[in-house]
Design a protein around this motif. Structure first.
Motif, PDB file in Angstrom:
ATOM      1  N   GLU A   1       1.031  -1.114  -0.315  1.00 32.88           N
ATOM      2  CA  GLU A   1      -0.256  -0.241   0.122  1.00 32.88           C
ATOM      3  C   GLU A   1       0.910   1.123  -0.514  1.00 32.88           C
ATOM      4  OE1 GLU A   1      -3.144  -0.004   3.332  1.00 32.88           O
ATOM      5  OE2 GLU A   1      -4.403  -1.661   2.396  1.00 32.88           O
ATOM      6  N   PHE A   2       2.226   1.025   0.711  1.00 27.38           N
ATOM      7  CA  PHE A   2       3.076   2.056   0.309  1.00 27.38           C
ATOM      8  C   PHE A   2       3.191   2.611  -1.088  1.00 27.38           C
ATOM      9  CE2 PHE A   2       7.430   3.840   0.162  1.00 27.38           C
ATOM     10  CZ  PHE A   2       7.204   4.500   0.838  1.00 27.38           C
ATOM     11  N   LEU A   3       3.926   1.991  -1.564  1.00 23.37           N
ATOM     12  CA  LEU A   3       4.385   1.978  -2.418  1.00 23.37           C
ATOM     13  C   LEU A   3       2.603   2.283  -3.570  1.00 23.37           C
ATOM     14  CD1 LEU A   3       6.161  -1.288  -3.671  1.00 23.37           C
ATOM     15  CD2 LEU A   3       7.049   1.145  -3.177  1.00 23.37           C
ATOM     16  N   ALA A   4       2.148   1.785  -3.318  1.00 22.42           N
ATOM     17  CA  ALA A   4       0.925   2.302  -3.983  1.00 22.42           C
ATOM     18  C   ALA A   4       0.435   3.964  -4.239  1.00 22.42           C
ATOM     19  CB  ALA A   4      -0.953   1.906  -4.066  1.00 22.42           C
ATOM     20  N   TYR A   5       0.848   4.186  -3.155  1.00 22.67           N
ATOM     21  CA  TYR A   5       0.458   5.629  -2.377  1.00 22.67           C
ATOM     22  C   TYR A   5       1.502   6.479  -2.954  1.00 22.67           C
ATOM     23  CZ  TYR A   5      -0.227   9.808   0.023  1.00 22.67           C
ATOM     24  OH  TYR A   5      -0.438  10.960   0.937  1.00 22.67           O
ATOM     25  N   VAL A   6       2.419   6.002  -3.548  1.00 23.12           N
ATOM     26  CA  VAL A   6       4.134   6.926  -3.341  1.00 23.12           C
ATOM     27  C   VAL A   6       3.938   6.814  -4.919  1.00 23.12           C
ATOM     28  CG1 VAL A   6       6.490   7.304  -3.049  1.00 23.12           C
ATOM     29  CG2 VAL A   6       5.969   6.399  -1.428  1.00 23.12           C
ATOM     30  N   LYS A   7       3.765   5.787  -5.585  1.00 21.84           N
ATOM     31  CA  LYS A   7       3.067   5.671  -7.108  1.00 21.84           C
ATOM     32  C   LYS A   7       2.576   7.373  -7.822  1.00 21.84           C
ATOM     33  CE  LYS A   7       5.647   1.393  -8.067  1.00 21.84           C
ATOM     34  NZ  LYS A   7       5.453   0.694  -8.615  1.00 21.84           N
ATOM     35  N   ALA A   8       1.123   7.279  -6.272  1.00 23.36           N
ATOM     36  CA  ALA A   8       0.085   8.031  -7.115  1.00 23.36           C
ATOM     37  C   ALA A   8       0.234  10.107  -6.279  1.00 23.36           C
ATOM     38  CB  ALA A   8      -1.069   7.503  -5.874  1.00 23.36           C
ATOM     39  N   ASN A   9       1.513   9.829  -5.511  1.00 24.05           N
ATOM     40  CA  ASN A   9       1.777  10.714  -5.086  1.00 24.05           C
ATOM     41  C   ASN A   9       3.187  11.356  -4.896  1.00 24.05           C
ATOM     42  OD1 ASN A   9      -0.568  11.604  -3.639  1.00 24.05           O
ATOM     43  ND2 ASN A   9      -0.678   9.380  -2.905  1.00 24.05           N
ATOM     44  N   PRO A  10       3.805  11.426  -6.685  1.00 20.65           N
ATOM     45  CA  PRO A  10       4.997  11.303  -7.047  1.00 20.65           C
ATOM     46  C   PRO A  10       5.931  12.540  -5.780  1.00 20.65           C
ATOM     47  CG  PRO A  10       3.853  11.758  -8.801  1.00 20.65           C
ATOM     48  CD  PRO A  10       2.698  11.266  -7.872  1.00 20.65           C
ATOM     49  N   GLY A  11       6.251  12.193  -4.983  1.00 25.16           N
ATOM     50  CA  GLY A  11       7.164  14.295  -4.441  1.00 25.16           C
ATOM     51  C   GLY A  11       6.855  14.828  -3.440  1.00 25.16           C
ATOM     52  N   LYS A  12       5.581  14.020  -2.906  1.00 27.70           N
ATOM     53  CA  LYS A  12       4.304  14.682  -1.626  1.00 27.70           C
ATOM     54  C   LYS A  12       5.055  13.467  -0.611  1.00 27.70           C
ATOM     55  CE  LYS A  12       0.977  15.776  -3.822  1.00 27.70           C
ATOM     56  NZ  LYS A  12      -1.093  15.882  -4.650  1.00 27.70           N
ATOM     57  N   VAL A  13       6.127  12.731  -0.282  1.00 23.80           N
ATOM     58  CA  VAL A  13       6.040  11.446   0.778  1.00 23.80           C
ATOM     59  C   VAL A  13       7.907  12.052   1.015  1.00 23.80           C
ATOM     60  CG1 VAL A  13       6.809   9.308   0.951  1.00 23.80           C
ATOM     61  CG2 VAL A  13       4.733  10.165   0.036  1.00 23.80           C
ATOM     62  N   ASN A  14       8.630  12.332   2.357  1.00 26.43           N
ATOM     63  CA  ASN A  14       9.818  12.611   2.743  1.00 26.43           C
ATOM     64  C   ASN A  14      10.314  11.338   3.052  1.00 26.43           C
ATOM     65  OD1 ASN A  14       8.803  13.942   5.163  1.00 26.43           O
ATOM     66  ND2 ASN A  14       8.129  15.409   4.100  1.00 26.43           N
ATOM     67  N   TYR A  15      11.852  11.894   2.996  1.00 25.58           N
ATOM     68  CA  TYR A  15      12.789  10.244   4.578  1.00 25.58           C
ATOM     69  C   TYR A  15      13.136  11.481   4.913  1.00 25.58           C
ATOM     70  CZ  TYR A  15      15.596   9.669   0.670  1.00 25.58           C
ATOM     71  OH  TYR A  15      16.776  10.218  -0.205  1.00 25.58           O
ATOM     72  N   ALA A  16      13.574  10.868   5.633  1.00 25.62           N
ATOM     73  CA  ALA A  16      14.756  11.048   7.098  1.00 25.62           C
ATOM     74  C   ALA A  16      15.825   9.795   6.783  1.00 25.62           C
ATOM     75  CB  ALA A  16      14.203  11.486   8.292  1.00 25.62           C
ATOM     76  N   SER A  17      17.319  11.196   6.800  1.00 24.75           N
ATOM     77  CA  SER A  17      17.880  10.005   6.977  1.00 24.75           C
ATOM     78  C   SER A  17      19.102  10.654   7.845  1.00 24.75           C
ATOM     79  CB  SER A  17      18.942   9.970   5.391  1.00 24.75           C
ATOM     80  OG  SER A  17      19.865  11.420   5.495  1.00 24.75           O
ATOM     81  N   SER A  18      20.112   9.905   8.548  1.00 27.21           N
ATOM     82  CA  SER A  18      20.530  10.481   9.667  1.00 27.21           C
ATOM     83  C   SER A  18      22.293  11.097   8.912  1.00 27.21           C
ATOM     84  CB  SER A  18      21.815   9.782   9.965  1.00 27.21           C
ATOM     85  OG  SER A  18      21.945   8.886   9.455  1.00 27.21           O
ATOM     86  N   GLY A  19      21.526  12.177   7.554  1.00 27.28           N
ATOM     87  CA  GLY A  19      22.874  12.523   6.744  1.00 27.28           C
ATOM     88  C   GLY A  19      23.104  12.162   5.486  1.00 27.28           C
TER      89      GLY A  19
END
Length: 324
Positions: A143-161
């Protein structure tokens, strides 16, 4: 955490028997041993250092302190240790991304961790877990992949740098799944998790130790694991491979000293670190954190670093990852 009485007696006896031979070169002037950590408190590097500090101090008959020096993708901490006297009192608890990926992205003139840091011993190995904020509109990875594909660029992710293994792994996930997400880099896993828990960012991929308490409390939702097998601590969370994505990535954490460290001190420190890592208590604590205790001789650790750099060099180039 309570150690079984027999285990405690066995560990203390072993520590007492070996302390004299292990501690002698390191007790000059009664100075403490400093474990420098190139990340903020709260991440797996910091947790690994704190798991090591107390038992190592008992073995070496010295106080052991943890000094967090985050920033510059580990280069601040790495250079500090590389320039320290080679007396065994200043060591680095190093994260694999800083050892093998940072030099590909952010080379520092006159400093290369593979050349300027002397391997002492491996601590733990941990696959990564992908988690989203608790209210993210997807209950599983599909479901996550489906959501991201339907909303390109709207999902952001964090990293430690920028350039951290979390960053590189997520960029590889994007490439493999043909999705687009926005990267938000932080100065360490701790600050990244703070914003993820606050809902400022949507997800992160990182090692289990800092995630498990929040997963168990329902504050984060795990979607998949990047290891070869499911984690005993998260048996219901599938691997990326089970989800049809050929993604496999693990982080490892190890101890290094300055290149000027004499061989006899390196060997004594390596023996002490191995004794801690092979203890039942350390193994159990690692497993409780979703990681695995893995002891290595200095030569093995050096080879691991070389191999990892070669592996990630290709991925960094394909994903066009650049330093800040």
């Amino acid at each position: 955490m309570t150690m079984h009485p027999i285990t405690r007696r066995t560990f203390v006896a072993a520590a007492t028997a070996g302390a004299a031979s292990l501690a002698l070169p390191l007790r000059a002037q009664g100075r403490p041993i400093t474990l420098v950590v190139g990340a903020a408190p709260g991440g797996t590097t910091d947790i690994s250092a704190r798991m090591l500090a107390e038992p190592l101090g008992r073995l070496l008959q010295a106080s052991v302190v943890v000094d967090n020096r985050s920033g510059a993708n580990g280069n601040i901490a790495g250079q500090l240790v590389a320039r320290a006297p080679g007396d065994g009192h200043t060591l680095l608890v190093q994260y694999s991304g800083y050892q093998s990926i940072t030099p590909l992205l952010q080379p520092v003139q006159g400093f290369d961790p593979a050349r300027d840091l002397k391997p002492i011993g491996h601590l733990i190995d941990a696959p990564q877990v992908m988690v989203v904020r608790a209210d993210f509109p997807a209950k599983d990875f599909r479901e996550f992949l489906a959501y991201v594909k339907a909303n390109p660029g709207k999902v952001n992710y964090a990293s430690s740098g920028n350039g951290a293994l979390q960053h590189v792994t997520t960029e590889l996930l994007k490439d493999l799944t043909k999705t687009f997400m926005t990267h938000i880099p932080y100065r360490g896993t701790g600050p990244a998790l703070t914003d993820l828990l606050a809902g400022t960012v949507d997800l992160t991929i990182t090692t289990p130790p800092p995630l498990l308490p929040h997963i168990k409390a329902g504050r984060l939702k795990p979607l998949m694991v990047t290891g070869k097998a499911r984690l005993p601590s998260l048996p219901d969370v599938p691997t990326a491979i089970e989800m049809g994505v050929p993604l496999e990535a693990s982080s490892w954490f190890a101890v290094y000293g300055p290149s000027s460290l004499p061989a006899d001190v390196q060997n004594k420190l390596s023996a002490a670190v191995r004794q801690v890592v092979e203890s039942a208590d350390f193994r159990r604590r690692a497993e409780e954190q979703g990681a695995k205790a893995v002891a290595m001789a200095p030569a093995e650790l050096a080879a691991l670093g070389v191999n990892e750099r070669a592996k990630w060099e290709r991925i960094v180039r394909v994903a066009q990852i650049k330093a800040d």
